[in-house]
Design an enzyme around this catalytic site. Structure first.
Site, PDB file in Angstrom:
ATOM      1  N   ASP A  31       0.850  -1.183   0.000  1.00  6.52           N
ATOM      2  CA  ASP A  31       0.000   0.000   0.000  1.00  6.52           C
ATOM      3  C   ASP A  31       0.895   1.247   0.000  1.00  6.52           C
ATOM      4  OD1 ASP A  31      -3.219   0.498   1.024  1.00  6.52           O
ATOM      5  OD2 ASP A  31      -1.812   2.188   1.083  1.00  6.52           O
ATOM      6  N   ASN A  86     -12.972  -3.236   2.625  1.00  7.52           N
ATOM      7  CA  ASN A  86     -13.972  -2.173   2.697  1.00  7.52           C
ATOM      8  C   ASN A  86     -14.912  -2.293   1.505  1.00  7.52           C
ATOM      9  OD1 ASN A  86     -12.909  -0.959   5.047  1.00  7.52           O
ATOM     10  ND2 ASN A  86     -11.323   0.052   3.829  1.00  7.52           N
ATOM     11  N   GLN A  93     -14.242   2.577   1.701  1.00 10.33           N
ATOM     12  CA  GLN A  93     -13.675   2.224   0.393  1.00 10.33           C
ATOM     13  C   GLN A  93     -13.433   3.489  -0.426  1.00 10.33           C
ATOM     14  OE1 GLN A  93     -15.971  -0.565  -1.999  1.00 10.33           O
ATOM     15  NE2 GLN A  93     -14.300  -0.818  -3.480  1.00 10.33           N
ATOM     16  N   VAL A  95     -11.057   3.172  -3.325  1.00 11.72           N
ATOM     17  CA  VAL A  95     -10.708   2.705  -4.673  1.00 11.72           C
ATOM     18  C   VAL A  95     -11.725   1.621  -5.036  1.00 11.72           C
ATOM     19  CG1 VAL A  95      -8.971   1.662  -6.160  1.00 11.72           C
ATOM     20  CG2 VAL A  95      -8.258   3.218  -4.321  1.00 11.72           C
ATOM     21  N   HIS A  99     -10.363  -5.090  -3.281  1.00 13.39           N
ATOM     22  CA  HIS A  99      -9.018  -5.331  -2.753  1.00 13.39           C
ATOM     23  C   HIS A  99      -9.104  -5.785  -1.305  1.00 13.39           C
ATOM     24  CE1 HIS A  99     -10.083  -1.071  -2.270  1.00 13.39           C
ATOM     25  NE2 HIS A  99      -9.422  -1.101  -1.126  1.00 13.39           N
ATOM     26  N   ILE A 100      -8.154  -6.598  -0.924  1.00 11.77           N
ATOM     27  CA  ILE A 100      -8.050  -7.057   0.463  1.00 11.77           C
ATOM     28  C   ILE A 100      -6.785  -6.453   1.057  1.00 11.77           C
ATOM     29  CG2 ILE A 100      -7.959  -9.025   2.034  1.00 11.77           C
ATOM     30  CD1 ILE A 100      -9.119 -10.762  -0.180  1.00 11.77           C
ATOM     31  N   HIS A 101      -6.973  -5.747   2.181  1.00  8.88           N
ATOM     32  CA  HIS A 101      -5.821  -5.212   2.913  1.00  8.88           C
ATOM     33  C   HIS A 101      -5.274  -6.306   3.832  1.00  8.88           C
ATOM     34  CE1 HIS A 101      -6.810  -0.780   2.407  1.00  8.88           C
ATOM     35  NE2 HIS A 101      -8.012  -1.283   2.187  1.00  8.88           N
TER      36      HIS A 101
HETATM   37  P1  5GP Z   1      -9.715   1.496   0.502  1.00 17.25           P
HETATM   38  O1  5GP Z   1      -9.791   2.739   1.343  1.00 17.25           O
HETATM   39  O2  5GP Z   1     -10.421   1.665  -0.810  1.00 17.25           O
HETATM   40  O3  5GP Z   1     -10.147   0.260   1.234  1.00 17.25           O
HETATM   41  O4  5GP Z   1      -8.186   1.256   0.224  1.00 17.25           O
HETATM   42  C1  5GP Z   1      -7.511   1.789  -0.868  1.00 17.25           C
HETATM   43  C2  5GP Z   1      -6.045   1.699  -0.547  1.00 17.25           C
HETATM   44  O5  5GP Z   1      -5.330   1.900  -1.741  1.00 17.25           O
HETATM   45  C3  5GP Z   1      -5.573   2.750   0.452  1.00 17.25           C
HETATM   46  O6  5GP Z   1      -5.007   2.105   1.579  1.00 17.25           O
HETATM   47  C4  5GP Z   1      -4.563   3.550  -0.342  1.00 17.25           C
HETATM   48  O7  5GP Z   1      -3.452   3.971   0.432  1.00 17.25           O
HETATM   49  C5  5GP Z   1      -4.153   2.600  -1.434  1.00 17.25           C
HETATM   50  N1  5GP Z   1      -3.722   3.255  -2.669  1.00 17.25           N
HETATM   51  C6  5GP Z   1      -4.376   4.265  -3.304  1.00 17.25           C
HETATM   52  N2  5GP Z   1      -3.708   4.629  -4.409  1.00 17.25           N
HETATM   53  C7  5GP Z   1      -2.624   3.816  -4.485  1.00 17.25           C
HETATM   54  C8  5GP Z   1      -1.536   3.709  -5.419  1.00 17.25           C
HETATM   55  O8  5GP Z   1      -1.441   4.428  -6.417  1.00 17.25           O
HETATM   56  N3  5GP Z   1      -0.599   2.760  -5.161  1.00 17.25           N
HETATM   57  C9  5GP Z   1      -0.680   1.933  -4.084  1.00 17.25           C
HETATM   58  N4  5GP Z   1       0.305   1.033  -3.936  1.00 17.25           N
HETATM   59  N5  5GP Z   1      -1.682   2.007  -3.184  1.00 17.25           N
HETATM   60  C10 5GP Z   1      -2.639   2.940  -3.374  1.00 17.25           C
END
Ligand code: 5GP
Length: 113
Positions: A31, A86, A93, A95, A99-101
């Site tokens: 991330d 998320n 969420q 993005v 995706h799984i963190h």
């Molecule tokens: P969400 O909030 O949608 O569950 O998580 C999206 C995650 O994507 C966030 O933790 C954010 O830091 C990560 N992220 C967003 N843009 C990029 C990127 O360009 N590259 C990488 N490696 N991670 C990203």
């Protein structure tokens, strides 16, 4: 149809990432804004917006994502980690490509914020 997201660009190789794994079905990478000493994401190559859009046909894929993430975590000698998915804006969420963190390396709090 899913809009082109930043993760689709990562899959396409249009923007760089710190890649940990890639196979026919998924890609895993660190991330960009790590929330723990270890924080990586596992995403399907199939453009699924979120868990909400998954169908029964995606069951094997969902299992694969979890398995690959756990394999990466174990390869990093981790024994404890948190997985987060998320789903939707209210959940956090940002993005809209599934995706799984995987987070580890610090004590996690419960309940999550
Ligand atoms: P969400 O909030 O949608 O569950 O998580 C999206 C995650 O994507 C966030 O933790 C954010 O830091 C990560 N992220 C967003 N843009 C990029 C990127 O360009 N590259 C990488 N490696 N991670 C990203």
């Amino acid at each position: 149809m899913i809009k082109t997201t930043i993760f689709q660009k990562i899959i396409n190789g249009e923007i760089p990432c710190e890649k940990l794994h890639e196979d026919e079905f998924c890609i895993a990478f660190n991330d960009i804004a790590a929330q723990a000493p270890v924080h990586f994401l596992v995403i399907p190559k199939k453009p699924i917006i979120s868990l909400f859009e998954c169908t029964k046909d995606d069951s094997d894929l969902l299992g694969h994502l979890l398995f690959i993430g756990s394999k990466i975590a174990k390869s990093k000698k981790l024994k404890d980690w948190r997985t987060v998915i998320n789903t939707g804006e209210e959940s956090g969420q940002t993005v809209f490509h599934l995706h799984i963190h995987f987070l580890s390396g610090r004590k996690m709090n419960w309940p999550p914020g």
